[in-house]
Design a protein around this motif. Structure first.
Motif: not given
Length: 186
Positions: A71-95
């Protein structure tokens, strides 16, 4: 005449549906091959067929992951991949809850551990503890205490993911899965 049309439409709809794996085979796929052959071979219920079972068990174990990849491969053909802004997630804590447990459906929890991540960096590790001998309510109570600790320290209210590892990878010594460490200590 209407009956023959109904049968043809039923046959065509069956061919377009996803192939389902019988529940018995899904449960069998969670066992290792030797256990499955004992349980379903000549000494068991006799349904083990080496021409079919190896591939069916593999299919049952991996079908969800493979379908997701397709499904991801099918979507990759149709959907434009946008680079995420990693900086906004660098402060995020998760377990991440790490559970040492066999892959069989009714297996017991061997040990539990937790990891705390900030962005892409592991910042804390709750060392594993053996759960052998604990009843499920005691394990749930321990996990709740872990979450209370993580909420007080990092503001984490629930685990972002759960990772299951084989008990053979348990780092605690002495351990029933590592008899050589027990004999070396004694």
């Amino acid at each position: 005449m209407a009956k023959s049309q109904k049968t043809q439409s039923d046959a065509s709809s069956k061919s377009t549906r996803a192939r389902s794996v019988p529940l018995k085979c899904q449960k069998c796929a969670m066992l290792d091959a030797a256990q499955a052959q004992v349980l379903h071979g000549t000494q068991g219920d006799g349904c083990w067929n080496p021409k079919v079972c190896y591939s069916r068990r593999s299919y049952a174990r991996h079908r969800d992951r493979k379908n997701q990849q397709r499904n991801r491969q099918r979507q990759e053909v149709v959907i434009e991949l946008l680079p995420p802004e990693i900086e906004t997630f660098q402060e995020l804590y998760y377990a991440v809850l790490v559970v040492y447990r066999e892959s069989a459906a009714e297996s017991v929890v061997h040990a539990i551990s937790a990891q705390v991540w900030q962005g892409q960096i592991m910042v804390a590790l709750v060392p594993p503890i053996h759960c052998v001998g604990m009843v499920p309510s005691q394990i749930h109570r321990y996990v709740k205490k872990l979450l209370e600790l993580l909420e007080n320290k990092y503001g984490i209210r629930k685990f972002a993911a759960q990772e299951r590892l084989n008990p053979q990878l348990c780092p605690i010594r002495p351990c029933i899965h590592h008899q050589d460490a027990i004999y070396a200590a004694g």
